[in-house]
Design a protein around this motif. Sequence first.
Motif, PDB file in Angstrom:
ATOM      1  N   GLY A  66      -6.810   8.110  -9.124  1.00  0.00           N
ATOM      2  CA  GLY A  66      -7.633   8.189  -8.029  1.00  0.00           C
ATOM      3  C   GLY A  66      -7.339   7.182  -6.717  1.00  0.00           C
ATOM      4  O   GLY A  66      -6.334   6.508  -7.173  1.00  0.00           O
ATOM      5  N   THR A  67      -8.039   7.092  -5.712  1.00  0.00           N
ATOM      6  CA  THR A  67      -7.640   6.174  -4.836  1.00  0.00           C
ATOM      7  C   THR A  67      -8.486   4.990  -4.726  1.00  0.00           C
ATOM      8  O   THR A  67      -9.889   5.045  -5.272  1.00  0.00           O
ATOM      9  N   PHE A  68      -7.996   3.815  -4.736  1.00  0.00           N
ATOM     10  CA  PHE A  68      -8.913   2.701  -4.732  1.00  0.00           C
ATOM     11  C   PHE A  68     -10.132   2.666  -3.685  1.00  0.00           C
ATOM     12  O   PHE A  68     -11.132   1.784  -3.782  1.00  0.00           O
ATOM     13  N   SER A  69     -10.233   3.272  -2.649  1.00  0.00           N
ATOM     14  CA  SER A  69     -11.135   3.575  -1.573  1.00  0.00           C
ATOM     15  C   SER A  69     -12.637   3.763  -2.579  1.00  0.00           C
ATOM     16  O   SER A  69     -13.675   3.633  -2.186  1.00  0.00           O
ATOM     17  N   ASP A  70     -12.501   4.617  -3.804  1.00  0.00           N
ATOM     18  CA  ASP A  70     -13.516   4.881  -4.752  1.00  0.00           C
ATOM     19  C   ASP A  70     -13.495   4.061  -5.970  1.00  0.00           C
ATOM     20  O   ASP A  70     -14.057   4.256  -6.978  1.00  0.00           O
ATOM     21  N   LEU A  71     -12.845   2.872  -5.881  1.00  0.00           N
ATOM     22  CA  LEU A  71     -12.837   2.173  -6.925  1.00  0.00           C
ATOM     23  C   LEU A  71     -14.219   1.519  -7.741  1.00  0.00           C
ATOM     24  O   LEU A  71     -14.336   1.436  -8.835  1.00  0.00           O
ATOM     25  N   ASP A  72     -15.319   1.439  -7.162  1.00  0.00           N
ATOM     26  CA  ASP A  72     -16.450   1.263  -7.598  1.00  0.00           C
ATOM     27  C   ASP A  72     -16.939   2.383  -8.570  1.00  0.00           C
ATOM     28  O   ASP A  72     -17.420   2.159  -9.592  1.00  0.00           O
ATOM     29  N   ALA A  73     -16.734   3.598  -7.958  1.00  0.00           N
ATOM     30  CA  ALA A  73     -17.152   4.751  -8.564  1.00  0.00           C
ATOM     31  C   ALA A  73     -16.325   4.695  -9.753  1.00  0.00           C
ATOM     32  O   ALA A  73     -16.711   5.318 -11.137  1.00  0.00           O
ATOM     33  N   LEU A  74     -14.885   4.847  -9.668  1.00  0.00           N
ATOM     34  CA  LEU A  74     -14.165   4.924 -10.755  1.00  0.00           C
ATOM     35  C   LEU A  74     -14.078   3.921 -11.809  1.00  0.00           C
ATOM     36  O   LEU A  74     -13.825   4.381 -13.063  1.00  0.00           O
TER      37      LEU A  74
END
Length: 324
Positions: A78-86
């Motif tokens: 995934g992309t680190f722009s979604d790191l909180d969700a991931l």
Amino acid sequence: MSSVDDPHISVLLGPLLRAVAPVSGTWVDGTFGAGGYARGLLAQGADKVIGIDRDPSVFSMAQEWAGEYGDRLKLVEGTFSDLDALAGEQVDGVVLDLGVSSMQLDQAERGFSFMRDGPLDMRMGGDGPTAADLLNTMPEQVIADVLYLYGEERASRRIAKAIVAARPLSRTGQLSDIVGGCLPRPKPGQSHPSTRTFQAIRIWVNDEFGQLVAGLSAAERALRPGGKLAVVSFHSLEDRIVKRFMQTRSNSAGGGSRHAPEVAQDEAAFTLPFRRAIGPDDSELAANPRSRSALLRVGIRTTAPAGRVDSQMLGLPRLSERGV
């Protein structure tokens, strides 16, 4: 970004580990790459590292060694722009290493390198338009804006005009030849003429500046109080965004004009343990010339609630037309 000689030694790894010490709890390595930061964090005492990368090829490469860490290392595409969700949980630290890795540069088929001919792709992941798709369809003015705003290329208009005249483009060698024909031969010690153009197009293809702003905000949401954010950048515009984010979110950006209306500030979400960015020392510069432009910035999360960030206040370059 990694060392030329050893893909597992990440730039500024030692200074980063010292800056965030002591290391404990759960960390996110938002740009996993060759795993250098993740392995360093685990060695320094992290209970678990969640490694995130948009490039699925890095995980197959990590299979050779990832198993030795067992449940302490979790790999997520995934992309680190979604790191909180991931991540799916509050974490004690976030590390981001911006830019393209030496592994990607060394793979001609990925289309990042002007030194190795390959398909004009430049995607870090497998989705979205390629560099060829954009260069073959976008207006000349948009291409010129990309080269100037994302690559700080002074000859942007001349190069954009030559690109449009040479359409269709399909190979990195074609693009490098076009750029070389628009610029004077470099003097000894100067960078390759295509450096700025390839950098700008790569940033455009992967929306790297937009991803960075979103990733910094995601890190703010993911970090628990006392959690540490460490960001290594290689590009002056990237570093400017990181610097302004940390200044803005720590309320240390300085006051505005006394003639302008006063703007209410959120409670500071970070404190800054270092007044200035940390760069490579002489030994790292000697071992890895690619580290010469690297800068590390660190912030420590407070108890304040996560806020919203205005990308314009961070100096995010804006195109007149994105086109995709």
